[in-house]
Design a protein around this motif. Structure first.
Motif, PDB file in Angstrom:
ATOM      1  N   ALA A 116       0.828  -1.204   0.000  1.00 28.42           N
ATOM      2  CA  ALA A 116       0.000   0.000   0.000  1.00 28.42           C
ATOM      3  C   ALA A 116       0.862   1.253   0.000  1.00 28.42           C
ATOM      4  O   ALA A 116       0.552   2.237  -0.689  1.00 28.42           O
ATOM      5  CB  ALA A 116      -0.936  -0.008   1.205  1.00 28.42           C
ATOM      6  N   GLU A 117       1.959   1.241   0.749  1.00 27.18           N
ATOM      7  CA  GLU A 117       2.868   2.392   0.772  1.00 27.18           C
ATOM      8  C   GLU A 117       3.445   2.670  -0.610  1.00 27.18           C
ATOM      9  O   GLU A 117       3.565   3.821  -1.031  1.00 27.18           O
ATOM     10  CB  GLU A 117       3.991   2.148   1.780  1.00 27.18           C
ATOM     11  N   VAL A 118       3.813   1.599  -1.330  1.00 28.48           N
ATOM     12  CA  VAL A 118       4.344   1.768  -2.685  1.00 28.48           C
ATOM     13  C   VAL A 118       3.277   2.321  -3.617  1.00 28.48           C
ATOM     14  O   VAL A 118       3.529   3.245  -4.404  1.00 28.48           O
ATOM     15  CB  VAL A 118       4.890   0.424  -3.220  1.00 28.48           C
ATOM     16  N   LEU A 119       2.059   1.794  -3.531  1.00 31.71           N
ATOM     17  CA  LEU A 119       0.973   2.280  -4.379  1.00 31.71           C
ATOM     18  C   LEU A 119       0.710   3.757  -4.133  1.00 31.71           C
ATOM     19  O   LEU A 119       0.520   4.535  -5.081  1.00 31.71           O
ATOM     20  CB  LEU A 119      -0.297   1.472  -4.117  1.00 31.71           C
ATOM     21  N   LEU A 120       0.703   4.151  -2.877  1.00 32.93           N
ATOM     22  CA  LEU A 120       0.466   5.559  -2.554  1.00 32.93           C
ATOM     23  C   LEU A 120       1.613   6.445  -3.046  1.00 32.93           C
ATOM     24  O   LEU A 120       1.381   7.518  -3.609  1.00 32.93           O
ATOM     25  CB  LEU A 120       0.281   5.719  -1.045  1.00 32.93           C
ATOM     26  N   ARG A 121       2.825   5.975  -2.856  1.00 34.22           N
ATOM     27  CA  ARG A 121       3.999   6.770  -3.271  1.00 34.22           C
ATOM     28  C   ARG A 121       4.062   6.923  -4.787  1.00 34.22           C
ATOM     29  O   ARG A 121       4.419   7.990  -5.305  1.00 34.22           O
ATOM     30  CB  ARG A 121       5.271   6.107  -2.760  1.00 34.22           C
ATOM     31  N   GLU A 122       3.698   5.858  -5.516  1.00 37.20           N
ATOM     32  CA  GLU A 122       3.785   5.886  -6.975  1.00 37.20           C
ATOM     33  C   GLU A 122       2.475   6.336  -7.640  1.00 37.20           C
ATOM     34  O   GLU A 122       2.386   6.339  -8.864  1.00 37.20           O
ATOM     35  CB  GLU A 122       4.154   4.489  -7.494  1.00 37.20           C
ATOM     36  N   HIS A 123       1.475   6.708  -6.824  1.00 36.45           N
ATOM     37  CA  HIS A 123       0.177   7.176  -7.334  1.00 36.45           C
ATOM     38  C   HIS A 123      -0.469   6.128  -8.246  1.00 36.45           C
ATOM     39  O   HIS A 123      -0.973   6.427  -9.334  1.00 36.45           O
ATOM     40  CB  HIS A 123       0.328   8.510  -8.069  1.00 36.45           C
ATOM     41  N   GLY A 125      -3.516   3.677  -8.489  1.00 35.86           N
ATOM     42  CA  GLY A 125      -4.817   3.486  -7.864  1.00 35.86           C
ATOM     43  C   GLY A 125      -5.273   4.752  -7.151  1.00 35.86           C
ATOM     44  O   GLY A 125      -4.587   5.777  -7.131  1.00 35.86           O
ATOM     45  N   THR A 126      -6.441   4.662  -6.538  1.00 32.10           N
ATOM     46  CA  THR A 126      -7.036   5.804  -5.841  1.00 32.10           C
ATOM     47  C   THR A 126      -6.539   5.839  -4.404  1.00 32.10           C
ATOM     48  O   THR A 126      -6.815   4.928  -3.613  1.00 32.10           O
ATOM     49  CB  THR A 126      -8.572   5.699  -5.867  1.00 32.10           C
ATOM     50  N   GLY A 127      -5.813   6.895  -4.071  1.00 38.16           N
ATOM     51  CA  GLY A 127      -5.162   6.981  -2.766  1.00 38.16           C
ATOM     52  C   GLY A 127      -6.121   6.851  -1.602  1.00 38.16           C
ATOM     53  O   GLY A 127      -5.836   6.167  -0.611  1.00 38.16           O
ATOM     54  N   GLU A 128      -7.284   7.495  -1.699  1.00 39.86           N
ATOM     55  CA  GLU A 128      -8.247   7.446  -0.596  1.00 39.86           C
ATOM     56  C   GLU A 128      -8.750   6.027  -0.365  1.00 39.86           C
ATOM     57  O   GLU A 128      -8.924   5.599   0.787  1.00 39.86           O
ATOM     58  CB  GLU A 128      -9.425   8.377  -0.888  1.00 39.86           C
ATOM     59  N   ALA A 132      -8.052   3.879   3.107  1.00 40.87           N
ATOM     60  CA  ALA A 132      -9.203   3.393   3.868  1.00 40.87           C
ATOM     61  C   ALA A 132      -9.180   1.871   3.987  1.00 40.87           C
ATOM     62  O   ALA A 132      -9.511   1.313   5.046  1.00 40.87           O
ATOM     63  CB  ALA A 132     -10.495   3.858   3.208  1.00 40.87           C
ATOM     64  N   GLN A 133      -8.752   1.205   2.933  1.00 38.59           N
ATOM     65  CA  GLN A 133      -8.740  -0.255   2.949  1.00 38.59           C
ATOM     66  C   GLN A 133      -7.728  -0.800   3.962  1.00 38.59           C
ATOM     67  O   GLN A 133      -8.050  -1.673   4.767  1.00 38.59           O
ATOM     68  CB  GLN A 133      -8.422  -0.781   1.543  1.00 38.59           C
ATOM     69  N   VAL A 134      -6.512  -0.280   3.944  1.00 41.46           N
ATOM     70  CA  VAL A 134      -5.513  -0.822   4.868  1.00 41.46           C
ATOM     71  C   VAL A 134      -5.820  -0.418   6.313  1.00 41.46           C
ATOM     72  O   VAL A 134      -5.513  -1.173   7.247  1.00 41.46           O
ATOM     73  CB  VAL A 134      -4.080  -0.403   4.462  1.00 41.46           C
ATOM     74  N   GLU A 135      -6.451   0.723   6.501  1.00 40.02           N
ATOM     75  CA  GLU A 135      -6.853   1.082   7.863  1.00 40.02           C
ATOM     76  C   GLU A 135      -7.913   0.127   8.382  1.00 40.02           C
ATOM     77  O   GLU A 135      -7.933  -0.233   9.559  1.00 40.02           O
ATOM     78  CB  GLU A 135      -7.350   2.533   7.886  1.00 40.02           C
ATOM     79  N   ARG A 136      -8.788  -0.289   7.503  1.00 39.30           N
ATOM     80  CA  ARG A 136      -9.807  -1.263   7.883  1.00 39.30           C
ATOM     81  C   ARG A 136      -9.164  -2.591   8.282  1.00 39.30           C
ATOM     82  O   ARG A 136      -9.571  -3.230   9.265  1.00 39.30           O
ATOM     83  CB  ARG A 136     -10.777  -1.453   6.716  1.00 39.30           C
ATOM     84  N   TYR A 137      -8.125  -2.993   7.547  1.00 34.72           N
ATOM     85  CA  TYR A 137      -7.448  -4.253   7.862  1.00 34.72           C
ATOM     86  C   TYR A 137      -6.641  -4.149   9.155  1.00 34.72           C
ATOM     87  O   TYR A 137      -6.554  -5.111   9.917  1.00 34.72           O
ATOM     88  CB  TYR A 137      -6.551  -4.669   6.701  1.00 34.72           C
ATOM     89  N   GLY A 175     -14.978  -3.442  -2.676  1.00 34.53           N
ATOM     90  CA  GLY A 175     -15.144  -2.389  -1.680  1.00 34.53           C
ATOM     91  C   GLY A 175     -13.865  -1.653  -1.358  1.00 34.53           C
ATOM     92  O   GLY A 175     -13.855  -0.796  -0.467  1.00 34.53           O
ATOM     93  N   GLY A 176     -12.780  -1.975  -2.071  1.00 37.14           N
ATOM     94  CA  GLY A 176     -11.488  -1.358  -1.786  1.00 37.14           C
ATOM     95  C   GLY A 176     -10.872  -0.719  -3.009  1.00 37.14           C
ATOM     96  O   GLY A 176     -11.583  -0.196  -3.882  1.00 37.14           O
ATOM     97  N   CYS A 177      -9.562  -0.783  -3.081  1.00 37.69           N
ATOM     98  CA  CYS A 177      -8.841  -0.121  -4.168  1.00 37.69           C
ATOM     99  C   CYS A 177      -8.807  -0.998  -5.417  1.00 37.69           C
ATOM    100  O   CYS A 177      -9.259  -2.141  -5.414  1.00 37.69           O
ATOM    101  CB  CYS A 177      -7.431   0.241  -3.729  1.00 37.69           C
ATOM    102  N   GLU A 178      -8.242  -0.450  -6.486  1.00 40.06           N
ATOM    103  CA  GLU A 178      -8.251  -1.127  -7.782  1.00 40.06           C
ATOM    104  C   GLU A 178      -7.187  -2.214  -7.913  1.00 40.06           C
ATOM    105  O   GLU A 178      -7.140  -2.909  -8.936  1.00 40.06           O
ATOM    106  CB  GLU A 178      -8.035  -0.090  -8.896  1.00 40.06           C
ATOM    107  N   ARG A 179      -6.336  -2.398  -6.938  1.00 34.02           N
ATOM    108  CA  ARG A 179      -5.242  -3.370  -7.008  1.00 34.02           C
ATOM    109  C   ARG A 179      -5.602  -4.603  -6.189  1.00 34.02           C
ATOM    110  O   ARG A 179      -5.753  -4.527  -4.960  1.00 34.02           O
ATOM    111  CB  ARG A 179      -3.947  -2.745  -6.495  1.00 34.02           C
ATOM    112  N   ASP A 180      -5.706  -5.748  -6.853  1.00 32.71           N
ATOM    113  CA  ASP A 180      -6.202  -6.939  -6.148  1.00 32.71           C
ATOM    114  C   ASP A 180      -5.169  -7.590  -5.231  1.00 32.71           C
ATOM    115  O   ASP A 180      -5.501  -8.487  -4.471  1.00 32.71           O
ATOM    116  CB  ASP A 180      -6.748  -7.960  -7.145  1.00 32.71           C
ATOM    117  N   GLN A 181      -3.891  -7.161  -5.309  1.00 37.19           N
ATOM    118  CA  GLN A 181      -2.888  -7.723  -4.396  1.00 37.19           C
ATOM    119  C   GLN A 181      -3.188  -7.411  -2.936  1.00 37.19           C
ATOM    120  O   GLN A 181      -2.801  -8.166  -2.044  1.00 37.19           O
ATOM    121  CB  GLN A 181      -1.483  -7.180  -4.726  1.00 37.19           C
ATOM    122  N   ILE A 182      -3.864  -6.303  -2.682  1.00 36.99           N
ATOM    123  CA  ILE A 182      -4.148  -5.889  -1.310  1.00 36.99           C
ATOM    124  C   ILE A 182      -5.235  -6.775  -0.685  1.00 36.99           C
ATOM    125  O   ILE A 182      -5.157  -7.143   0.493  1.00 36.99           O
ATOM    126  CB  ILE A 182      -4.601  -4.414  -1.273  1.00 36.99           C
TER     127      ILE A 182
END
Length: 244
Positions: A116-123, A125-128, A132-137, A175-182
């Motif tokens: 998730a940190e890499v996805l956010l850093r490299e923009h 998928g949708t950051g929000e 939200a997804q990793v906070e839920r986990y 219900g989460g982000c566009e990347r299915d690895q998460i």
């Protein structure tokens, strides 16, 4: 019956024939391209539209038991830029001897939070949605470093337990982000499913061959497809002109 299947949408990949084919397996390509040229041994099926490319393309990937024919006992999924280099029967025999699900380990990481940190850093998928997804986990105490897989190649036996994991994976992905690895590791962990984590790298291994996505049009493996893609684009343009 073994089904080998893939998804090719919006011209993102050039569909290729497997390096070897089995007369007893079926090969299905889900696509939204109306004039995709015939490529043996693939049968074409319409790709369901679930709002955008990223979501729609993953419907068959995540839910094979709902989109493949009911006689599917095992399935082998690969992204559109891969192709089998071994017979499907050999792959099933090799990878599902003791488990009902096999996938390559992620080439770089073993933790959804680091991913998730890499996805956010490299923009990517949708950051929000990612945050939200990793906070839920974290709130449900999902552990760090509990595994991460490269989901471009999935080998599954269609047991009830596997179907349940697939459906939970879809709910988390939808219900989460566009990347299915998460979302996949969480569904696997909740079910307590043991799986075969394939050693090696998904891009270089004995089971599948890798090609560049079509966007890398100057790569040698994509050069032969340029004339065909020009013809396809011209046909689509004419269809849009006539049909709107």
């Amino acid at each position: 019956l073994i089904y080998v299947y893939t998804s090719v949408s919006d011209g993102f990949d050039n569909l290729r024939a497997p390096l070897v084919t089995s007369p007893t397996a079926r090969y299905i390509c889900f696509t939204n391209i109306p004039n995709l040229p015939r490529v043996e041994p693939w049968e074409y099926r319409p790709l369901p539209d679930w709002g955008n490319h990223s979501r729609s393309n993953r419907l068959p990937k995540i839910l094979p038991h709902l989109l493949l024919p009911a006689d599917a006992e095992c399935s082998i999924y690969h992204d559109g830029n891969f192709g089998l280099s071994r017979l499907p029967e050999e792959i099933i025999e090799s990878l599902l001897r003791e488990h009902d699900w096999a996938a390559f380990r992620h080439p770089c990481r073993t933790c959804i939070y680091e991913e998730a940190e890499v996805l956010l850093r490299e923009h990517i998928g949708t950051g929000e949605l990612i945050s939200a997804q990793v906070e839920r986990y974290r709130a449900e105490s999902y552990p760090a470093y509990a595994g991460l897989w490269a989901n471009g190649f999935l080998v599954r036996r269609h047991t009830d337990a596997v179907k349940a994991v697939c459906e939970d994976w879809w709910r988390e992905f939808a219900g989460g982000c566009e990347r299915d690895q998460i979302s996949f590791p969480v569904a696997r962990h909740r079910a307590g499913m043991q799986m075969n984590t394939i050693g090696g790298v998904i891009y270089s291994n004995p089971f599948i061959n890798f090609w560049w996505h079509a966007a890398w049009k100057d790569q040698a493996s994509n050069q032969p497809y340029k004339p065909m893609r020009r013809e396809m684009n011209a046909t689509i343009s004419k269809l849009n002109e006539l049909a709107g």
